[in-house]
Design a protein around this motif. Structure first.
Motif, PDB file in Angstrom:
ATOM      1  N   PHE A   1      -8.885  -0.067  -3.040  1.00 42.14           N
ATOM      2  CA  PHE A   1      -8.415   1.346  -2.361  1.00 42.14           C
ATOM      3  C   PHE A   1      -8.121   2.485  -3.288  1.00 42.14           C
ATOM      4  N   LYS A   2      -7.568   1.784  -4.646  1.00 43.05           N
ATOM      5  CA  LYS A   2      -7.419   2.780  -5.848  1.00 43.05           C
ATOM      6  C   LYS A   2      -8.611   3.159  -6.305  1.00 43.05           C
TER       7      LYS A   2
ATOM      8  N   ILE B   1     -11.560   8.556  -0.360  1.00 41.45           N
ATOM      9  CA  ILE B   1     -11.482   8.478   0.924  1.00 41.45           C
ATOM     10  C   ILE B   1     -10.158   9.873   1.297  1.00 41.45           C
ATOM     11  N   LEU B   2      -9.569  10.021  -0.026  1.00 41.83           N
ATOM     12  CA  LEU B   2      -8.652  11.284   0.546  1.00 41.83           C
ATOM     13  C   LEU B   2      -9.724  12.699   0.899  1.00 41.83           C
TER      14      LEU B   2
ATOM     15  N   LYS C   1     -11.275   3.934  -5.215  1.00 42.04           N
ATOM     16  CA  LYS C   1     -12.002   4.830  -4.108  1.00 42.04           C
ATOM     17  C   LYS C   1     -11.262   5.887  -3.603  1.00 42.04           C
ATOM     18  N   GLU C   2      -9.885   5.855  -3.973  1.00 41.17           N
ATOM     19  CA  GLU C   2      -8.583   6.473  -3.513  1.00 41.17           C
ATOM     20  C   GLU C   2      -9.197   7.951  -3.312  1.00 41.17           C
ATOM     21  N   ASP C   3      -9.553   8.767  -4.164  1.00 42.94           N
ATOM     22  CA  ASP C   3     -10.345  10.135  -4.237  1.00 42.94           C
ATOM     23  C   ASP C   3     -11.345  10.684  -3.261  1.00 42.94           C
TER      24      ASP C   3
ATOM     25  N   HIS D   1      -2.239   9.320   4.155  1.00 42.68           N
ATOM     26  CA  HIS D   1      -3.426   9.618   4.656  1.00 42.68           C
ATOM     27  C   HIS D   1      -3.870   8.826   5.909  1.00 42.68           C
TER      28      HIS D   1
ATOM     29  N   LEU E   1       0.963  -1.229   0.088  1.00 38.67           N
ATOM     30  CA  LEU E   1       0.191   0.092   0.032  1.00 38.67           C
ATOM     31  C   LEU E   1       0.815   1.285  -0.068  1.00 38.67           C
TER      32      LEU E   1
ATOM     33  N   ARG F   1      -0.006   8.265  -1.659  1.00 40.43           N
ATOM     34  CA  ARG F   1      -0.818   9.272  -0.884  1.00 40.43           C
ATOM     35  C   ARG F   1      -1.974   8.612   0.005  1.00 40.43           C
ATOM     36  N   LEU F   2      -2.409   7.486  -0.269  1.00 40.04           N
ATOM     37  CA  LEU F   2      -3.477   7.066   0.693  1.00 40.04           C
ATOM     38  C   LEU F   2      -2.933   6.538   1.743  1.00 40.04           C
TER      39      LEU F   2
ATOM     40  N   LEU G   1       0.453   3.038  -3.347  1.00 36.06           N
ATOM     41  CA  LEU G   1      -0.645   4.114  -3.307  1.00 36.06           C
ATOM     42  C   LEU G   1      -0.071   4.937  -2.191  1.00 36.06           C
TER      43      LEU G   1
END
Length: 539
Positions: A442-443, A449-450, A445-447, A390, A380, A386-387, A384
């Motif tokens: 996760f990818k 979640i951020l 829905k990444e935006d 976060h 992760l 950034r996630l 990802l």
């Protein structure tokens, strides 16, 4: 209204098509019969001519010869007549075939149009429910307006979709107690339905054709690992072929055991009937918690529950190291739904626990399961970043969500139209598929979640976000495209590293426990000595 007219038109086309097909069948049979007569007559003519050539002229009788020649001429006339009739029939069959093809194309066009209209209707209804949901959250509404919105929501929720359950028996709209969740669930169901309708012509039919071509002429045991099969499995197996393909993959993984013990399942069932297993009570309790949204497991008297009970008890006797672990019930239930055979489902459970998942995945300390969660965190952070940052910022431990994903291979975490294609690839490629899909979720829905900046809200979102995935093709593309490269060797090495660290931590914990027990015992001895001394002084 337009959809209803199209459906009636489609029904009329179906009747016409059936009549045309029947006429083609009758004409074809007539044509074949006449063709056989022509062939037979031609053989007779050839035989007669041959006899005439080889016959002695001195012994021939002129009347008989004349009769034969006349008969030959008559036969030739009959042949010509049949040929002419045959040409006419062929022409008529050709015309009927053209009409049948045209009718089929029109039927297909109408079906596409109906699907498009239904998908559009789903989209409109979904947007309408979305607007109602926003109005419900608006604080500026007066009591009358709020009551009107509430009534509209109640009316919308009472409306039904075209069906309550999918092809495998899963409830399309989950039962939620909270009204807001009910509304959200219906919006999601409408979006998924719309997406599936719009993509069925472009994806499902070509996929079905590719699988039909791949499996054509192959026996049950004729499948073998290949790049083509791997690619097909990643795209998902059509429902018509899924039991056959799963059965082959399971048998390939468990061949060594079942070849040496072909009656193993029957023997284990008999043992379960004869001797009580220590896990019997826990299995019985878990049966009624299994796939609660599936109609095949919803009734206490369901035959599927009894089959599931026998499978789990048999596995507990078969593998005493694991015995029974919560989560195995869901793995076996999915296998039973797809394979539709109790013994095949048992072998599928054996394949998953003993050959696909790493050792110690379902033992008491769940060592390998814990190691996989640490490996997921590593991936992760790399795939990802950034996630991952976060999550760190808000102190989110994703393993609280993902641990169950891995333990039961996403059963009850994903809609069946995503879950089963995932399992298609999982049974062939192994646990690497679970990592790919976990990261892909996760990818996907990444935006969203951020955008959430509260730890509690993030946890609440992560609890149900997997059920809001509507585009299964996009998710698959992310899993097998965006997550590359994903070498198996790297996964294996990281697992080994984390297992070693966990074993070391466990050993240190055990040492601390021993020290604590020793210190506690010594402390108790001192207390007894002090108590005895005080008693002596009083005396």
């Amino acid at each position: 209204m337009e959809a209803e007219v199209l459906r009636k038109s489609l029904a009329e086309r179906d009747v016409q098509l059936a009549e045309l097909q029947y006429r083609i069948k009758i004409l074809t049979e007539k044509n074949q019969a006449k063709h056989q007569v022509i062939v037979k007559l031609s053989d007779q003519v050839t035989s007669c001519l041959s006899d005439c050539r080889h016959k002695d002229p001195s012994s021939s009788e002129p009347p008989t010869l004349r009769e034969l020649l006349q008969k030959i001429e008559n036969l030739k006339d009959d042949i010509e007549a049949y040929k002419t009739q045959n040409k006419f029939l062929n022409s008529e069959i050709h015309q009927l075939t053209k009409l049948w093809r045209k009718s089929s194309e029109q039927e297909k066009s109408l079906m596409v149009k109906c699907a498009y209209l239904e998908a559009t209707n789903c989209q409109v209804e979904s947007r309408y429910l979305g607007v109602l949901r926003k109005l419900q959250e608006t604080k500026s509404l007066d009591p009358d307006q709020r009551e009107a919105v509430q009534k509209m929501i109640e009316d919308a929720l009472t409306g039904e979709l075209h069906r309550d359950h999918d092809a495998y028996g899963f409830k399309i709209i989950p039962d939620y107690e909270v009204e807001d969740m009910k509304l959200l669930a219906k919006i999601q169901a409408l979006e998924i339905r719309s997406h599936n309708l719009l993509n069925q012509e472009g994806a499902e039919h070509p996929l079905l054709s590719r699988w039909a071509h791949f499996l054509a002429g192959r026996s049950q045991d004729d499948l073998c690992p290949s790049p083509e099969l791997k690619t097909l499995l990643r795209g998902g197996v059509p429902r018509e072929y899924r039991p056959r393909v799963w059965r082959w993959m399971v048998r390939a993984r468990t061949r060594t055991i079942w070849e040496h013990h072909p009656q193993l399942y029957e023997q284990l069932c008999e043992k379960s009937r004869t001797f009580p297993h220590p896990a019997t009570r826990q299995i019985q309790l878990d049966l009624h918690r299994t796939l609660t949204t599936n109609q095949h497991f919803s009734s206490p008297s369901s035959p599927a529950l009894q089959e599931l009970r026998r499978i789990l008890l048999s596995f507990s006797w078969h593998n005493p190291t694991v015995g029974y672990c919560q989560g195995l019930n869901r793995l076996a239930a999915i296998a039973l739904l797809v394979l539709q055979d109790e013994e095949d489902a048992f072998w599928c459970l054996v394949a998953v626990v003993e050959t696909i998942m790493p050792q110690d995945y379902y033992t008491k300390n769940l060592m390998a399961s814990q190691a996989d969660q640490r490996v997921l965190k590593d991936f992760l952070a790399e795939k990802l970043p950034r996630l991952a940052a976060h999550f760190d910022k808000h102190n989110i431990d994703v393993t609280l969500i993902t641990f169950n994903w891995f333990l039961v291979a996403f059963v009850e975490s994903l809609p069946s139209d995503i879950l089963l294609p995932l399992w298609d690839a999982f049974l062939y490629e192994g646990t690497k598929v679970i990592f790919r899909y976990a990261l892909a979720l996760f990818k996907y829905k990444e935006d969203d979640i951020l955008k959430i900046n509260d730890g509690v809200e993030i946890y609440q979102y992560l609890r149900f976000f997997t059920k809001t995935i509507s585009d299964s093709r996009r998710l698959t593309s992310i899993a097998f495209g965006d997550m590359n490269p994903f070498p198996r060797r790297l996964l294996r090495n990281r697992r080994t590293q984390h297992v070693e660290r966990l074993q070391k931590e466990l050993h240190e914990l055990e040492e601390l426990q021993k020290e604590f027990v020793t210190e506690r015992a010594e402390h108790k001895d001192k207390e007894l000595d002090m108590g005895a001394s005080e008693d002596d002084e009083e005396l």
